[in-house]
Design an enzyme around this catalytic site. Sequence first.
Site, PDB file in Angstrom:
ATOM      1  N   SER A 104      16.290  49.617  49.795  1.00 33.51           N
ATOM      2  CA  SER A 104      15.057  49.084  50.094  1.00 33.51           C
ATOM      3  C   SER A 104      13.810  49.745  49.357  1.00 33.51           C
ATOM      4  O   SER A 104      14.076  50.851  49.106  1.00 33.51           O
ATOM      5  CB  SER A 104      14.932  49.025  51.362  1.00 33.51           C
ATOM      6  N   TYR A 121      14.437  54.217  59.087  1.00 34.34           N
ATOM      7  CA  TYR A 121      14.847  53.332  58.293  1.00 34.34           C
ATOM      8  C   TYR A 121      14.664  53.808  56.887  1.00 34.34           C
ATOM      9  O   TYR A 121      15.599  53.792  56.229  1.00 34.34           O
ATOM     10  CB  TYR A 121      14.107  52.062  58.520  1.00 34.34           C
TER      11      TYR A 121
END
Length: 261
Positions: free
Chosen positions: A145, A158
């Site tokens: 990501s 995350y």
Amino acid sequence: MPHSYLKKSGSAWVTGAGKGIGRALALKLATRGWTVAVSARTEQDLLSLAAAASGLPGAIVPIVLDTVDVIATAAAVQRIQQEIGALNLAILNAGTHRAISAQNFDPAVVKSLMDVNFLGTVNCLSAILPSFIERHSGKIAVVASVAGYRGLPTAAAYGATKAALINMCEALKPELDRLGIGLTLVNPGFVDTPLTRKNKFPMPFIISADEAADIILRGLDKGRFEIVFPWRMAVAMKLLRILPYPTAFWLTRKMLPKTSA
């Protein structure tokens, strides 16, 4: 890895295929004539995916799997290779997200995300690399990501898992090149999925899962190492990545939830 590699059919494995990007990728590969083993934790999602692929040139082979389980992951890869043959492509996409803050910093949340997002991918790599290395062929795509580029508010857990994936892929790339194995790092921005629909903040430049899958497949066709999208989000995050800390923190403080102290 040659250009237009994915224009021929073959055998693929897509993890996290029950929803979102993974589901869209599996359907698009099956449309191209690929035989695709799809794994996820929820059986109903996989059965729905198989039904959606009915009539396509390729085939969908559902396998219920939690990639956090290293033994089950190794067994699943063995089963996949027995059922559909040697893998030409593995797209390691399984992942999840939970927000975390300094005021609610929970080791259990950090561990759960690390287990799924990072170690789950590690388990998959450990299961597929021996056969890829033996054949000196195959393509691996790891979905990380843009959140892994720089620390962002509420993404301490995350983002850390995605930064770990980025670092791992950068470390593995030279050796896998020498061994004849293609490695691609996929860094999405915001994609409209059941997971992102839970977000309670604006998501700039968000695109659909179908658009994301098209971008990923085009990047794989061209043999790119990094596939990052959407382009405006990519530019913003790459700039944020290289900014000096005082400027970067000035910007990220503006991203803090309004309710934070």
